[in-house]
Design a protein around this motif. Sequence first.
Motif, mmCIF file in Angstrom:
data_model
loop_
_atom_site.group_PDB
_atom_site.id
_atom_site.type_symbol
_atom_site.label_atom_id
_atom_site.label_comp_id
_atom_site.label_asym_id
_atom_site.label_seq_id
_atom_site.Cartn_x
_atom_site.Cartn_y
_atom_site.Cartn_z
ATOM 1 N N SER A 96 4.225 1.537 7.829
ATOM 2 C CA SER A 96 3.914 2.051 6.303
ATOM 3 C C SER A 96 4.121 3.741 6.303
ATOM 4 O O SER A 96 3.550 4.400 7.154
ATOM 5 C CB SER A 96 2.940 1.737 5.705
ATOM 6 N N LEU A 97 5.148 4.185 5.246
ATOM 7 C CA LEU A 97 5.287 5.586 5.227
ATOM 8 C C LEU A 97 3.861 6.241 4.245
ATOM 9 O O LEU A 97 3.651 7.315 4.656
ATOM 10 C CB LEU A 97 6.535 5.925 4.463
ATOM 11 N N SER A 98 3.513 5.233 3.243
ATOM 12 C CA SER A 98 2.526 5.892 2.505
ATOM 13 C C SER A 98 1.879 4.432 1.624
ATOM 14 O O SER A 98 2.998 3.348 1.620
ATOM 15 C CB SER A 98 2.803 7.011 1.406
ATOM 16 N N ALA A 99 0.778 4.499 1.482
ATOM 17 C CA ALA A 99 0.285 3.536 0.913
ATOM 18 C C ALA A 99 -0.708 4.098 -0.161
ATOM 19 O O ALA A 99 -1.708 4.755 0.157
ATOM 20 C CB ALA A 99 -0.283 2.661 1.614
ATOM 21 N N PHE A 100 -0.893 3.579 -1.727
ATOM 22 C CA PHE A 100 -1.859 3.918 -2.757
ATOM 23 C C PHE A 100 -2.081 2.957 -3.618
ATOM 24 O O PHE A 100 -1.241 2.024 -3.695
ATOM 25 C CB PHE A 100 -1.350 5.191 -3.216
ATOM 26 N N ALA A 101 -3.064 2.965 -4.104
ATOM 27 C CA ALA A 101 -3.533 1.989 -5.256
ATOM 28 C C ALA A 101 -2.722 2.396 -6.672
ATOM 29 O O ALA A 101 -2.625 3.584 -6.605
ATOM 30 C CB ALA A 101 -5.024 2.164 -5.571
ATOM 31 N N ARG B 275 12.311 0.438 6.202
ATOM 32 C CA ARG B 275 13.316 -0.718 6.329
ATOM 33 C C ARG B 275 12.848 -1.819 5.671
ATOM 34 O O ARG B 275 11.428 -2.099 5.779
ATOM 35 C CB ARG B 275 13.762 -1.007 7.862
ATOM 36 N N ASP B 276 13.753 -2.568 4.887
ATOM 37 C CA ASP B 276 13.427 -3.950 4.352
ATOM 38 C C ASP B 276 12.697 -4.900 5.325
ATOM 39 O O ASP B 276 11.848 -5.655 4.975
ATOM 40 C CB ASP B 276 14.408 -4.494 3.618
ATOM 41 N N GLU B 277 13.117 -4.815 6.619
ATOM 42 C CA GLU B 277 12.822 -5.757 7.527
ATOM 43 C C GLU B 277 11.263 -5.790 7.909
ATOM 44 O O GLU B 277 10.902 -6.631 8.455
ATOM 45 C CB GLU B 277 13.642 -5.736 8.997
ATOM 46 N N GLU B 278 10.808 -4.645 7.543
ATOM 47 C CA GLU B 278 9.246 -4.355 7.939
ATOM 48 C C GLU B 278 8.296 -5.297 7.158
ATOM 49 O O GLU B 278 7.314 -5.633 7.487
ATOM 50 C CB GLU B 278 9.096 -2.876 7.840
ATOM 51 N N ALA B 279 8.988 -5.708 6.024
ATOM 52 C CA ALA B 279 8.141 -6.353 5.083
ATOM 53 C C ALA B 279 7.657 -7.798 5.776
ATOM 54 O O ALA B 279 6.303 -7.767 5.639
ATOM 55 C CB ALA B 279 8.944 -6.935 3.866
ATOM 56 N N GLU C 61 -2.436 -3.104 -8.371
ATOM 57 C CA GLU C 61 -1.848 -3.456 -7.014
ATOM 58 C C GLU C 61 -1.747 -2.130 -6.194
ATOM 59 O O GLU C 61 -2.281 -1.218 -6.500
ATOM 60 C CB GLU C 61 -0.341 -3.730 -7.549
ATOM 61 N N HIS C 62 -1.300 -2.681 -4.997
ATOM 62 C CA HIS C 62 -1.156 -1.463 -4.066
ATOM 63 C C HIS C 62 0.437 -1.044 -3.810
ATOM 64 O O HIS C 62 1.285 -2.157 -3.643
ATOM 65 C CB HIS C 62 -1.657 -1.513 -2.522
ATOM 66 N N HIS C 63 0.970 0.064 -3.805
ATOM 67 C CA HIS C 63 2.220 0.270 -3.521
ATOM 68 C C HIS C 63 2.347 0.635 -2.157
ATOM 69 O O HIS C 63 1.854 1.576 -1.647
ATOM 70 C CB HIS C 63 2.923 1.001 -4.328
ATOM 71 N N VAL C 64 3.288 0.343 -1.302
ATOM 72 C CA VAL C 64 3.421 0.709 0.055
ATOM 73 C C VAL C 64 4.943 1.030 0.228
ATOM 74 O O VAL C 64 5.995 0.182 -0.255
ATOM 75 C CB VAL C 64 3.065 -0.151 1.212
ATOM 76 N N ARG C 65 5.134 1.953 0.798
ATOM 77 C CA ARG C 65 6.628 2.676 1.012
ATOM 78 C C ARG C 65 6.928 2.398 2.662
ATOM 79 O O ARG C 65 6.014 2.506 3.559
ATOM 80 C CB ARG C 65 6.860 4.011 0.707
ATOM 81 N N LEU C 66 8.021 1.525 2.833
ATOM 82 C CA LEU C 66 8.537 1.146 4.032
ATOM 83 C C LEU C 66 9.749 1.937 4.740
ATOM 84 O O LEU C 66 10.541 2.419 3.427
ATOM 85 C CB LEU C 66 8.748 -0.248 4.405
ATOM 86 N N LEU D 292 -7.707 -4.335 1.809
ATOM 87 C CA LEU D 292 -6.050 -4.297 2.048
ATOM 88 C C LEU D 292 -5.520 -2.725 1.955
ATOM 89 O O LEU D 292 -4.680 -2.716 2.799
ATOM 90 C CB LEU D 292 -5.578 -5.058 0.740
ATOM 91 N N LEU D 293 -6.082 -1.884 1.206
ATOM 92 C CA LEU D 293 -5.547 -0.704 1.205
ATOM 93 C C LEU D 293 -5.574 0.154 2.510
ATOM 94 O O LEU D 293 -4.791 0.570 3.009
ATOM 95 C CB LEU D 293 -5.986 0.143 0.048
ATOM 96 N N LYS D 294 -6.947 -0.032 2.946
ATOM 97 C CA LYS D 294 -7.167 0.389 4.347
ATOM 98 C C LYS D 294 -6.278 -0.144 5.381
ATOM 99 O O LYS D 294 -5.841 0.614 6.368
ATOM 100 C CB LYS D 294 -8.614 0.217 4.584
ATOM 101 N N ASP D 295 -6.057 -1.386 5.433
ATOM 102 C CA ASP D 295 -5.020 -2.240 6.281
ATOM 103 C C ASP D 295 -3.787 -1.646 6.364
ATOM 104 O O ASP D 295 -3.016 -1.591 7.273
ATOM 105 C CB ASP D 295 -5.168 -3.583 6.313
ATOM 106 N N LEU D 296 -3.227 -1.545 5.034
ATOM 107 C CA LEU D 296 -2.000 -1.032 4.653
ATOM 108 C C LEU D 296 -1.752 0.312 5.189
ATOM 109 O O LEU D 296 -0.601 0.499 5.692
ATOM 110 C CB LEU D 296 -1.678 -0.951 3.065
#
Lengths: 370, 306
Positions: free
Chosen positions: B249-254, B265-269, B258-263, B239-243
């Motif tokens: 995604s601007l950044s993703a980290f464990a 825009r909200d629409e991108e969710a 959980e993993h936190h991902v920064r987007l 999951l982390l690799k795909d994120l």
Amino acid sequence: MRNIKFMLRKEFRQVFRNKAILRMILAMPVIQLILIPLAADYEVKNINIAVVDNDVSAYSRRLTEKIKSSGIFKLSDYGQNYNAALKTVGQSKSDLILSIEPGFEKNLIRERSAKVHIAADAVNGIKAGLGAAYAQQIIADFNAEIVKELAAGTEQKFPVTVSSALRYNPYVNYYLFMVPGILVMLVTMVGSFLSALNIVAEKEIGTMEQINVSPLKKHEFILGKLIPFWVLGMLSITIGMSIAYLFYGILPAGSFLVIYSYAALYLLAVLGVGLLLSTFAENQQQATLFAFFILMVFILMSGLYTPVDSMPEWAQWISAFNPPRYFIKLIRAVYIKGSGFNDLGHEFLVTAAFALVFNILAIFSYNKRG
Amino acid sequence: MSAISVKNIEKSYDKGAVKALKGINLEIEEGELFGLIGPDGAGKTSLFRILSTLILPDSGSATMMGLDVVKDLWKIRKIVGYMPGRFSLYQDLSIEENLNFFATVFNTTVKKNYHLIEDIYVQIEPFKKRRAGKLSGGMKQKLALCCALIHEPKILLLDEPTTGVDPVSRKEFWDMLGRLKAKGITVLVSTPYMDEASRCSRIALMQGGNVMEVESLSNIIGKNNMILYALRSKEMHRLLKDLREFSGSLSAFAFGDEHHVRLSRDEEAEELYAFLLHRAHEMVNIRKINPEIEDVFIQLMQEQHS
């Protein structure tokens, strides 16, 4: 002054709680002074000698008997084969070979001289050297006897006779010589290495940092550290001299005052060495290794075992900068000869210079690093 | 007047090979409980050692209550209490003896300043005859704090006081710091635990010898707002690799489990969810979250790197 008092109170409290230091101060003098002089005895006895008797005559047998009865030699081999005797040396059964040539008796009677051959196992240099010297003495003695017998009736002149007298220590009491020397090493260890280890421990545990952020001045800290070890050093020399008396019956021919005055000064010098050491070492392990190295130099270059006068000139120069050398010389002089202040001015002066130089170096190094 | 003022402090070790502090600026007001937050190697301890007059800065200047850390070191030592990261009191002296020794070194008595340490000392008093080396970690920290406080310092420097201390003792310790702040003592405390930031009136985020941000916790989070989602799925590692491969995604980290991902825009969710299903992830759980101090820290760190 007030701060030094608090430092001292803390230090003494810690010293008396530190079982290792107490054991060192109390047990080390006892063990060292009792054990080392007994073990490190220079009088060589029980030298194993192999006699190769190629003459098998009355005289050759008489010489062999004389060597056997000297009390110094033990006959390990008797035979007619030099190579067989050499083999026993290889097997460490013999230390010395005395080889008597064929015609020994004949030559002695006819020509008034004969040759013998001494070979020594030099793996143990001291034993070989002393053994050969003893053997030569016995042969010389034998020689004199024979010459006297053969010349019986006629006037015989011995051109020169050497007689020796041993001054100050007439019975060559080995302990009188060795025990005070070991005492010096003891005081040196307490003064320089225990103090260095103690200071380095504060570095290692981090308490030095706590002290450094307090208003306590550096000289107060240093004095607070050195004074207890000065006291312990004086205590250990007292214990040591008591043991020397109780165990060996040794008392100084001179005055205790000379020894104590000098020890007070000497401790200042070795405490300076300890302080200097502590500025180089980061932890107690390093300090121990440094100390070990320095102690070897201290001992070997001090004249404790080998006389300074018989060292090569360069080594004598190094030894001139070795503080224990002066204390050993002084304490032996006081114990054996009864020297007083007047005779020992040089030792006092040099040691005062050491105290000054080592402490200045240490404070300089301490400031640079601290 | 600032209680602590730091201007362009630089410090390097090994003849410049290691730069511990790269021009730090800080102003800390009197009576603040100020937190230095950053990972190991951020330069926190070097700053403490300069402020406590143990080492000299290479350049720049710093004052404590208006006193210069280089020129007025003897005056500073009287008004500063320093507690190093490693327990460094005499292990072979008892609680009582340690405290008395440090009181006398500062030319005062335990009795005179007992009011300052009372709430802390009562907790360790039953063991006052015990050697410091035989105390538990939490009790050691309490004793060290007492020793740092015994001369009534105006500024207290605490270098990672809660590292390696259990959660209950950590909470107690911060409660004590809160009470010291109420007494008007300026406290500068460092910690690698981001969750302790909420206890400070202001914090400085440090990383690699720089101060990235100085603010109150809520301001820092407010200022660095971001659109953040927390995700879980059956295969967390993939999951982390795909994120990270997801274009939006601007950044993703464990982050814990959980993993936190920064987007941006909200629409991108929605797109992200579809992307993950397309990559055959099962049991995907996605929810919007409010950023915490650690998210902000990681974002600031990334900004600094780019």
